[in-house]
Design a protein around this motif. Structure first.
Motif, PDB file in Angstrom:
ATOM      1  N   LEU A  60       0.829  -1.200   0.000  1.00 16.94           N
ATOM      2  CA  LEU A  60       0.000   0.000   0.000  1.00 16.94           C
ATOM      3  C   LEU A  60       0.872   1.262   0.000  1.00 16.94           C
ATOM      4  O   LEU A  60       0.550   2.254  -0.669  1.00 16.94           O
ATOM      5  CB  LEU A  60      -0.920  -0.005   1.224  1.00 16.94           C
ATOM      6  CG  LEU A  60      -2.135  -0.947   1.152  1.00 16.94           C
ATOM      7  CD1 LEU A  60      -2.838  -1.016   2.497  1.00 16.94           C
ATOM      8  CD2 LEU A  60      -3.106  -0.479   0.066  1.00 16.94           C
ATOM      9  N   THR A  79       2.242   1.716  -3.582  1.00 15.76           N
ATOM     10  CA  THR A  79       1.244   2.226  -4.533  1.00 15.76           C
ATOM     11  C   THR A  79       0.914   3.691  -4.265  1.00 15.76           C
ATOM     12  O   THR A  79       0.546   4.430  -5.187  1.00 15.76           O
ATOM     13  CB  THR A  79      -0.043   1.391  -4.477  1.00 15.76           C
ATOM     14  OG1 THR A  79      -0.584   1.419  -3.142  1.00 15.76           O
ATOM     15  CG2 THR A  79       0.236  -0.051  -4.871  1.00 15.76           C
ATOM     16  N   GLU A 113      -3.887   5.057 -10.336  1.00 13.72           N
ATOM     17  CA  GLU A 113      -4.461   4.777  -9.016  1.00 13.72           C
ATOM     18  C   GLU A 113      -4.901   3.316  -8.945  1.00 13.72           C
ATOM     19  O   GLU A 113      -5.792   2.890  -9.676  1.00 13.72           O
ATOM     20  CB  GLU A 113      -5.657   5.696  -8.748  1.00 13.72           C
ATOM     21  CG  GLU A 113      -6.237   5.511  -7.347  1.00 13.72           C
ATOM     22  CD  GLU A 113      -7.394   6.452  -7.070  1.00 13.72           C
ATOM     23  OE1 GLU A 113      -8.062   6.284  -6.049  1.00 13.72           O
ATOM     24  OE2 GLU A 113      -7.626   7.356  -7.904  1.00 13.72           O
ATOM     25  N   TYR A 114      -4.253   2.577  -8.073  1.00 16.78           N
ATOM     26  CA  TYR A 114      -4.597   1.162  -7.897  1.00 16.78           C
ATOM     27  C   TYR A 114      -5.815   1.040  -6.980  1.00 16.78           C
ATOM     28  O   TYR A 114      -5.951   1.770  -5.995  1.00 16.78           O
ATOM     29  CB  TYR A 114      -3.418   0.397  -7.297  1.00 16.78           C
ATOM     30  CG  TYR A 114      -2.263   0.236  -8.261  1.00 16.78           C
ATOM     31  CD1 TYR A 114      -2.220  -0.838  -9.141  1.00 16.78           C
ATOM     32  CD2 TYR A 114      -1.227   1.163  -8.290  1.00 16.78           C
ATOM     33  CE1 TYR A 114      -1.166  -0.991 -10.030  1.00 16.78           C
ATOM     34  CE2 TYR A 114      -0.170   1.021  -9.178  1.00 16.78           C
ATOM     35  CZ  TYR A 114      -0.145  -0.058 -10.045  1.00 16.78           C
ATOM     36  OH  TYR A 114       0.886  -0.197 -10.925  1.00 16.78           O
ATOM     37  N   SER A 115      -6.666   0.100  -7.311  1.00  9.63           N
ATOM     38  CA  SER A 115      -7.876  -0.120  -6.528  1.00  9.63           C
ATOM     39  C   SER A 115      -7.533  -0.683  -5.146  1.00  9.63           C
ATOM     40  O   SER A 115      -6.824  -1.684  -5.033  1.00  9.63           O
ATOM     41  CB  SER A 115      -8.798  -1.101  -7.264  1.00  9.63           C
ATOM     42  OG  SER A 115      -9.834  -1.549  -6.421  1.00  9.63           O
ATOM     43  N   ARG A 116      -8.054  -0.036  -4.107  1.00  8.62           N
ATOM     44  CA  ARG A 116      -7.844  -0.539  -2.746  1.00  8.62           C
ATOM     45  C   ARG A 116      -8.596  -1.840  -2.513  1.00  8.62           C
ATOM     46  O   ARG A 116      -8.182  -2.675  -1.708  1.00  8.62           O
ATOM     47  CB  ARG A 116      -8.277   0.517  -1.722  1.00  8.62           C
ATOM     48  CG  ARG A 116      -7.442   1.794  -1.765  1.00  8.62           C
ATOM     49  CD  ARG A 116      -5.999   1.502  -1.347  1.00  8.62           C
ATOM     50  NE  ARG A 116      -5.162   2.701  -1.364  1.00  8.62           N
ATOM     51  CZ  ARG A 116      -4.350   3.047  -2.341  1.00  8.62           C
ATOM     52  NH1 ARG A 116      -4.279   2.288  -3.433  1.00  8.62           N
ATOM     53  NH2 ARG A 116      -3.608   4.133  -2.261  1.00  8.62           N
ATOM     54  N   VAL A 151      -6.404  -4.682  -3.529  1.00 11.06           N
ATOM     55  CA  VAL A 151      -5.428  -4.995  -2.483  1.00 11.06           C
ATOM     56  C   VAL A 151      -6.090  -5.753  -1.335  1.00 11.06           C
ATOM     57  O   VAL A 151      -5.513  -6.702  -0.798  1.00 11.06           O
ATOM     58  CB  VAL A 151      -4.764  -3.702  -1.960  1.00 11.06           C
ATOM     59  CG1 VAL A 151      -3.787  -4.027  -0.833  1.00 11.06           C
ATOM     60  CG2 VAL A 151      -4.036  -2.982  -3.088  1.00 11.06           C
ATOM     61  N   LEU A 152      -7.322  -5.362  -0.970  1.00  6.97           N
ATOM     62  CA  LEU A 152      -8.046  -6.066   0.098  1.00  6.97           C
ATOM     63  C   LEU A 152      -8.334  -7.509  -0.298  1.00  6.97           C
ATOM     64  O   LEU A 152      -8.103  -8.435   0.489  1.00  6.97           O
ATOM     65  CB  LEU A 152      -9.357  -5.335   0.407  1.00  6.97           C
ATOM     66  CG  LEU A 152     -10.281  -6.017   1.424  1.00  6.97           C
ATOM     67  CD1 LEU A 152      -9.608  -6.124   2.787  1.00  6.97           C
ATOM     68  CD2 LEU A 152     -11.612  -5.279   1.528  1.00  6.97           C
TER      69      LEU A 152
END
Length: 216
Positions: A98, A101, A108-111, A114-115
């Motif tokens: 995180l 990124t 912009e990477y999707s949170r 990552v979750l």
């Protein structure tokens, strides 16, 4: 020979972990942008930036898993203890990811990706390690991947340790014998294991193929 075999197993496990982590990252991307769990309202981002981030992911997870000592021998460890260690290493790695990124400009990477990646990693790594350990235990019950044990002390505690090892053949630990401080015990057998020397003989006996010594 045993050390080379151990290093080979560590290498195989490490490469499998890396492959599994990469698969989880791609699965997280697919899960997020398939619209199955969460509607996609801003369009599907290109896959290429997510593929490039795999380079950082492999480096981060590889470093983290080594730092958390996840490849140490676990013959007598539990699945729960190993899963806790995996969870710590995986969570630590996700936090670093995180941070990485956050500093990447222009994309912009999707949170949620990552979750999902964190959850899938926990499940996949936990299950794969359990399957790997159970596979090794299956082989050890049949005499493969054994380690040879010397028990120092032929008293009640030493006999209890030997009895416990006999009850768990999946550990792959075969007791070669006891050593005792009392010479009169030489040649006697306790729990089916002979007394093969005294304390003074320990060094010589260990050099003849002993891998583990239990001091009782």
């Amino acid at each position: 020979m045993l050390k080379r075999r151990s290093e080979f197993l560590k290498s195989v496990l490490f490469l499998f972990d890396v492959a599994l982590i990469c698969a989880c990252w791609l699965a997280a991307y697919s899960l997020r942008f398939s619209g199955f769990l969460e509607p996609v309202t801003k369009g599907v981002p290109p896959l290429t930036p997510y593929l490039w981030l795999l380079v950082a992911i492999v480096m981060i997870w590889g470093f983290s898993f080594q730092a958390f000592n996840l490849y140490r021998p676990r013959r007598m460890g539990s699945h729960v203890a190993e899963f806790i260690d995996l969870a710590k290493a995986n969570t630590f790695s996700v936090l670093i990811l995180l941070s990485v990124t956050f500093f990447i400009r222009g994309f912009e990477y999707s949170r949620l990706v990552v979750l999902y990646f964190w959850i899938l990693g926990l499940l996949a790594l936990g299950f794969s390690r359990m399957a790997f350990r159970e596979g090794l235990r299956f082989l050890r019950r049949r005499g493969f991947n054994r380690r040879y044990v010397l028990v120092v002390g032929a008293g009640k505690l030493g006999q209890k340790v030997v009895r416990s090892l006999h009850e768990h053949p999946e550990l792959g630990l075969r007791v070669k014998g006891y050593v005792s401080r009392r010479p009169e015990k030489l040649g006697r057998a306790y729990e089916g294991v002979p007394v093969i020397g005294t304390y003074a003989d320990c060094q010589e006996i260990v050099q003849k193929g002993i891998d583990i010594v239990f001091v009782c």
